[in-house]
Design an enzyme around this catalytic site. Structure first.
Site, mmCIF file in Angstrom:
data_model
loop_
_atom_site.group_PDB
_atom_site.id
_atom_site.type_symbol
_atom_site.label_atom_id
_atom_site.label_comp_id
_atom_site.label_asym_id
_atom_site.label_seq_id
_atom_site.Cartn_x
_atom_site.Cartn_y
_atom_site.Cartn_z
ATOM 1 N N LEU A 45 0.315 -1.161 -0.387
ATOM 2 C CA LEU A 45 0.141 -0.265 0.228
ATOM 3 C C LEU A 45 0.500 1.560 0.178
ATOM 4 C CD1 LEU A 45 -2.646 -1.093 2.410
ATOM 5 C CD2 LEU A 45 -2.982 -0.589 0.345
ATOM 6 N N GLU A 74 -4.550 8.376 2.197
ATOM 7 C CA GLU A 74 -4.426 9.676 3.784
ATOM 8 C C GLU A 74 -3.689 8.679 4.645
ATOM 9 O OE1 GLU A 74 -5.336 13.329 3.121
ATOM 10 O OE2 GLU A 74 -5.113 13.136 5.354
ATOM 11 N N VAL A 77 -3.143 -6.462 14.704
ATOM 12 C CA VAL A 77 -3.895 -8.330 14.746
ATOM 13 C C VAL A 77 -4.771 -8.432 15.997
ATOM 14 C CG1 VAL A 77 -2.742 -10.399 14.577
ATOM 15 C CG2 VAL A 77 -1.906 -8.807 13.600
ATOM 16 N N LYS A 78 -5.449 -9.208 15.943
ATOM 17 C CA LYS A 78 -6.268 -8.924 17.118
ATOM 18 C C LYS A 78 -5.558 -9.861 17.686
ATOM 19 C CE LYS A 78 -11.639 -10.106 16.622
ATOM 20 N NZ LYS A 78 -12.013 -8.836 15.907
ATOM 21 N N LYS A 131 -14.752 -14.238 19.906
ATOM 22 C CA LYS A 131 -15.037 -14.365 18.753
ATOM 23 C C LYS A 131 -15.815 -15.995 18.671
ATOM 24 C CE LYS A 131 -15.479 -11.382 14.600
ATOM 25 N NZ LYS A 131 -15.009 -11.122 13.212
ATOM 26 N N ARG A 141 -18.192 -16.993 20.176
ATOM 27 C CA ARG A 141 -19.871 -16.059 20.228
ATOM 28 C C ARG A 141 -20.681 -16.429 19.506
ATOM 29 N NH1 ARG A 141 -17.406 -10.701 20.202
ATOM 30 N NH2 ARG A 141 -17.838 -11.347 18.484
ATOM 31 N N GLU A 157 -8.307 -8.747 6.537
ATOM 32 C CA GLU A 157 -9.761 -8.207 6.342
ATOM 33 C C GLU A 157 -9.271 -6.691 5.626
ATOM 34 O OE1 GLU A 157 -13.906 -7.230 8.152
ATOM 35 O OE2 GLU A 157 -11.710 -5.821 9.347
ATOM 36 N N ALA A 177 -17.776 6.240 10.961
ATOM 37 C CA ALA A 177 -17.344 5.056 11.597
ATOM 38 C C ALA A 177 -16.973 5.231 13.508
ATOM 39 C CB ALA A 177 -16.455 3.753 11.375
ATOM 40 N N GLU A 210 -19.110 6.577 15.865
ATOM 41 C CA GLU A 210 -20.370 5.349 15.835
ATOM 42 C C GLU A 210 -19.931 4.280 16.676
ATOM 43 O OE1 GLU A 210 -22.517 2.275 14.734
ATOM 44 O OE2 GLU A 210 -20.769 2.225 14.820
#
Ligand code: 0O2
Length: 211
Positions: free
Chosen positions: A31, A48, A54-55, A63, A66, A149, A161, A164
């Site tokens: 990138l 920008e 990394v989780k 997760k 869940r 992701e 975002a 929120e």
């Protein structure tokens, strides 16, 4: 949360997360190259800023629970698509699609899934382009294909975002009734801002290319 997880699984997860980190680093380099080279060639940087994470093992286990899935390395690989996450924030909407296109055309980047919440925003007003990509990570004794992701959005979408997300956490999903309406209206304002800014950018580009 992790006390009852078998030690072996946690060790494997530690190793696994290292490989996800390598995948993120590879994509960040790709990138950054696109950003710098496009800016050099066209006097416009389509990125920008970029953030990544990394989780944490705890969040991964939560997760899986869940989703009602028995924890294992295979379950992490197959069921959790955002173990590694990159967020690319672009100045304008066309930049989002252009960067996604340039990345997708690279031979070693496989686009596994695309969710276009810009074309079709979520009911709450959330807008972003989500890509799940798979890239090879070259290790000492093998090559691993790793999913990452990538969330791509404009500065206006990112602002919406981020706020929120903060509100959602503050109220733990129990926000006052009118918040939903207000947030949808704010999302529409952000989309309008994107349209206006893109129009100004186009005009500035045309005037700079005029003889
Ligand atoms: P966090 O804390 O940011 O990591 P899945 O991830 O598969 O369980 P889904 O719905 O298939 O869920 O994935 P989707 O829609 O592609 O969204 C995944 C991520 O996008 C979320 O991750 C958020 O980062 C972001 N996202 C999606 N919807 C919203 C939204 O309404 N508001 C905000 N602020 N962000 C959103 P996590 O794991 O939920 O959260």
């Amino acid at each position: 949360v992790l006390d009852d997880q078998p030690q072996a699984l946690l060790q494997d997860l530690g190793r696994e997360l290292m490989v996800y980190k390598f995948a993120v680093e590879e994509l960040l380099t790709k990138l950054r190259i696109l950003s710098e080279e496009f800016d050099f060639a066209h006097q416009h940087d389509p990125i920008e800023h970029i953030t990544s994470r990394v989780k944490q093992p705890k969040a991964i286990m939560q997760k899986l629970r869940r989703k009602g899935i028995e924890p294992s390395i295979e379950a992490v690989r197959e069921e959790i698509e955002d173990v590694a996450g990159i967020r690319v924030v672009c100045p304008f909407v066309p930049d989002v699609y252009m960067v996604a296109g340039m990345l997708g055309r690279q031979d070693d980047v496989e686009i596994v899934k695309t969710k276009d919440y810009i074309d079709e925003p979520k009911p709450n007003g959330y807008r972003s382009l989500h890509l799940i990509v798979r890239i090879p990570v070259f290790l000492s004794d093998r090559v691993e294909k790793v999913k990452v992701e990538i969330q791509m959005r404009t500065i206006a979408m990112d602002f919406w975002a981020a706020v929120e997300h903060k509100l959602f956490y503050k109220y733990d999903g129990e926000a006052p009734a009118d918040f939903g309406t207000e947030l949808r209206a704010a999302a529409a304002t952000a989309a309008d801002l994107d349209t206006r800014m893109t129009a100004l950018h186009r005009r500035s580009q045309m005037s700079s290319s005029a003889p």
